[in-house]
Design a protein around this motif. Sequence first.
Motif, short mmCIF file in Angstrom:
data_model
loop_
_atom_site.label_atom_id
_atom_site.label_comp_id
_atom_site.label_asym_id
_atom_site.label_seq_id
_atom_site.Cartn_x
_atom_site.Cartn_y
_atom_site.Cartn_z
N VAL A 129 40.44 35.48 37.52
CA VAL A 129 40.81 34.75 36.30
C VAL A 129 41.60 35.68 35.39
O VAL A 129 41.49 36.91 35.48
CB VAL A 129 39.57 34.20 35.55
N GLY A 130 42.40 35.11 34.53
CA GLY A 130 43.12 35.90 33.54
C GLY A 130 44.55 36.21 33.91
O GLY A 130 45.04 35.85 34.99
N ARG A 131 45.23 36.86 32.98
CA ARG A 131 46.64 37.22 33.14
C ARG A 131 46.84 38.71 32.85
O ARG A 131 46.01 39.35 32.22
CB ARG A 131 47.51 36.43 32.15
N ALA A 132 47.98 39.22 33.30
CA ALA A 132 48.37 40.60 33.00
C ALA A 132 49.77 40.60 32.40
O ALA A 132 50.56 39.68 32.62
CB ALA A 132 48.32 41.45 34.26
N ARG A 133 50.07 41.65 31.65
CA ARG A 133 51.36 41.79 30.99
C ARG A 133 52.38 42.40 31.95
O ARG A 133 52.05 43.21 32.81
CB ARG A 133 51.23 42.66 29.74
N CYS A 134 53.63 42.01 31.76
CA CYS A 134 54.73 42.52 32.58
C CYS A 134 54.73 44.05 32.64
O CYS A 134 55.00 44.63 33.69
CB CYS A 134 56.05 42.00 32.03
N ALA A 135 54.41 44.69 31.52
CA ALA A 135 54.41 46.15 31.49
C ALA A 135 53.47 46.74 32.52
O ALA A 135 53.67 47.89 32.96
CB ALA A 135 54.02 46.63 30.09
N GLU A 136 52.46 45.97 32.95
CA GLU A 136 51.48 46.48 33.90
C GLU A 136 51.87 46.24 35.35
O GLU A 136 51.29 46.85 36.25
CB GLU A 136 50.12 45.82 33.62
N PHE A 137 52.83 45.34 35.61
CA PHE A 137 53.20 45.07 37.00
C PHE A 137 54.71 45.15 37.26
O PHE A 137 55.17 44.86 38.37
CB PHE A 137 52.67 43.71 37.46
N ARG A 138 55.48 45.59 36.28
CA ARG A 138 56.94 45.66 36.44
C ARG A 138 57.34 46.50 37.66
O ARG A 138 58.14 46.08 38.50
CB ARG A 138 57.59 46.24 35.18
N GLY A 139 56.77 47.68 37.78
CA GLY A 139 57.14 48.55 38.89
C GLY A 139 56.81 47.94 40.23
O GLY A 139 57.57 48.10 41.20
N ARG A 140 55.71 47.24 40.31
CA ARG A 140 55.28 46.66 41.59
C ARG A 140 56.21 45.55 42.06
O ARG A 140 56.53 45.47 43.25
CB ARG A 140 53.85 46.15 41.47
N VAL A 141 56.65 44.68 41.15
CA VAL A 141 57.44 43.51 41.59
C VAL A 141 58.93 43.81 41.67
O VAL A 141 59.69 42.98 42.16
CB VAL A 141 57.19 42.29 40.68
N ASN A 142 59.35 44.96 41.18
CA ASN A 142 60.76 45.30 41.22
C ASN A 142 61.09 46.30 42.31
O ASN A 142 61.87 47.24 42.12
CB ASN A 142 61.23 45.80 39.85
#
Length: 323
Positions: free
Chosen positions: A197-210
């Motif tokens: 459940v819940g969401r995360a901020r782009c700052a926390e997954f930017r490196g992973r998805v790019n």
Amino acid sequence: MVASSRVLLVLDLALLAAVSCLAGTAAALSTEYYNKRCPSLQPTVRSAVARAVAADPNAGAAVLRLFFHDCFVNGCDASVLLDDGTAPGEKGAGPNANSLRGYEVIDAAKSAVEAACPGAVSCADVLAIAARDAVSLLGGPSWNVRMGRRDARSASRDAANANLPGPGSGLPALVAAFKAKGLSARDMTALSGVHTVGRARCAEFRGRVNANAGEAINATFAAGLRGACPAAGGADGALAPLDPVTPDAFDNGYFRALVERRGLLHSDQELFNGGSQDALVRKYASNGAAFFSDFAKAMVRMGNLAPAPGTPLEVRINCRRPN
């Protein structure tokens, strides 16, 4: 006049019960701790959490995260709820600033409890009960909460920065962080399921998805996230669900996503990336009941984490400040 005097006496006794005590003298936790002191405690907290979750399902995830971030820093003592005082507190620590929320849910629950049982119940116990209720209200398991905690009179930003694992943590670091708290690798994997459940901020997954080198990620999943979280930056606050299929239901969808290489955070996917937890992740992905059982047990164990002996403690009347 006699009735008024009795009311004042009761209030005076309640305030006396809230004075500081030391961790070394605190009573052992018990599921029956408030049976006589505050028999309406658990339904009172559940009602407050239920109202919050009905208005915003993500409030349940927020309360859960508060409990994790509290217990991992000097034990389950509600220090994460304190506003900054003379020294920087936990709210502004790197893992918490602009990220941790749900404080108002605990404020509402504590206010309702104070109205029913003045000065009797710690903020730490209110938070522990609220975390359990958030899980069950979102469709997850329930468990008997052990109570009798006391509240810290201060919070440490340095301790929060040092103790909370980050979204870029690898598996060895995650295992070590939980081991330092007396929790096993199995506990760590089960408790990570809170990200169903819940969401995360782009700052926390930017490196992973790019397309950073070394990231085990489903290409289609990554491409779908890059529009909202581009490598160039500028969208740090954009949110994405930690469980891409059922983000507001407490189920085993998080583990199914890991098997499909669709973990949002690097630390998530590390649980299923050719390491020691792969088999357990597969088990949870295919057997929701096994996950629920292990998660409930691990939450009880995490809830037993206590402040260091000699820590000044009390029952706070207002969760945001010491008495």
